[in-house]
Design a protein around this motif. Structure first.
Motif: not given
Ligand code: GSH
Length: 213
Positions: A143-154
């Motif tokens: 789940x945190x891998x998905x968060x990491x890519x989301x938070x790279x751009x937001x």
């Protein structure tokens, strides 16, 4: 009539609502429900939440339970007070709702289990099940891998502004930061930056202070 919050000082779901009340700068009365004596399973509390769980909120004649339903009620009803926690634009709101759902369906499914094994069980003198921890750490990592890519751009999960999508994570992130699971957050730079940002919010710091007493 003043807002009444029925909850418990160690309850993560109660903390979620307090964080929201503090962000909004609302006055409220905290009523301590004693879980150790089963006060939450009896009247009068059971009339506030028939599932017998804290928290529950009363605002005038309105009675609401489920922490995330309470925060949404507060965010919309008191939209003009304190921190805006939901956007006005409907498309932006849709994105905030996506991440609120992700928190409750994906993040919480793994993280709350870890918090139970690593925080609640030791607090109650129970033995942590290492196999459960291992299984849910793996799930949380994905789940945190998905968060990491989301938070790279937001900056935040719901967009460029802090919102309920971020706030809903605070209680469990905070509990897990006192455990070995913190390493999963630390290993992801954007997730780590986001955690530091939301945990430092003055409203959350008030919850942390309250837990010490
Ligand atoms: N989904 C509920 C969860 C509420 C919940 O799990 N409350 C816990 C404390 S954090 C509780 O009342 N536990 C006692 C019990 O279930 O008997 C919410 O978000 O309000």
């Amino acid at each position: 009539m003043a807002i009444k919050l029925h909850g418990h000082p160690f309850s993560a779901a109660t903390h979620r609502v307090i964080a929201c009340l503090e962000e909004k700068g609302l006055q409220y009365e905290f009523l301590h429900i004693d879980l150790s004596t089963g006060q939450h399973k009896k009247e009068p509390f059971i009339s506030l939440n028939p599932f017998g769980q804290v928290p529950a909120l009363e605002d005038g004649d309105l009675k609401v339970f489920e922490s995330r339903a309470i925060t949404q009620y507060l965010a919309y009803t008191y939209a003009d007070k304190g921190t805006p926690l939901v956007p006005q634009d409907l498309k932006e709101t849709a994105i905030v709702y996506v991440w609120m759902e992700v928190e409750s369906q994906k993040f919480d499914a793994a993280a709350a289990k870890l918090s139970f094994e690593l925080v609640t069980k030791p607090m109650l003198g129970m033995i942590t099940d290492d196999s459960v921890v291992e299984e849910h750490q793996e799930k949380l990592g994905k789940v945190l891998d998905v968060y990491e890519s989301r938070l790279a751009g937001s900056k935040y999960l719901g967009g460029e502004a802090f919102s309920l999508a971020d706030l809903h994570h605070l209680p469990i992130v905070s509990y897990l930061f006192g455990t070995k699971t913190k390493a999963l957050f630390d290993a992801r730079p954007h997730v780590s930056r986001w955690c530091a940002d939301i945990l430092a919010r003055p409203a959350w710091q008030k919850v942390v202070e309250m837990m010490k007493h």
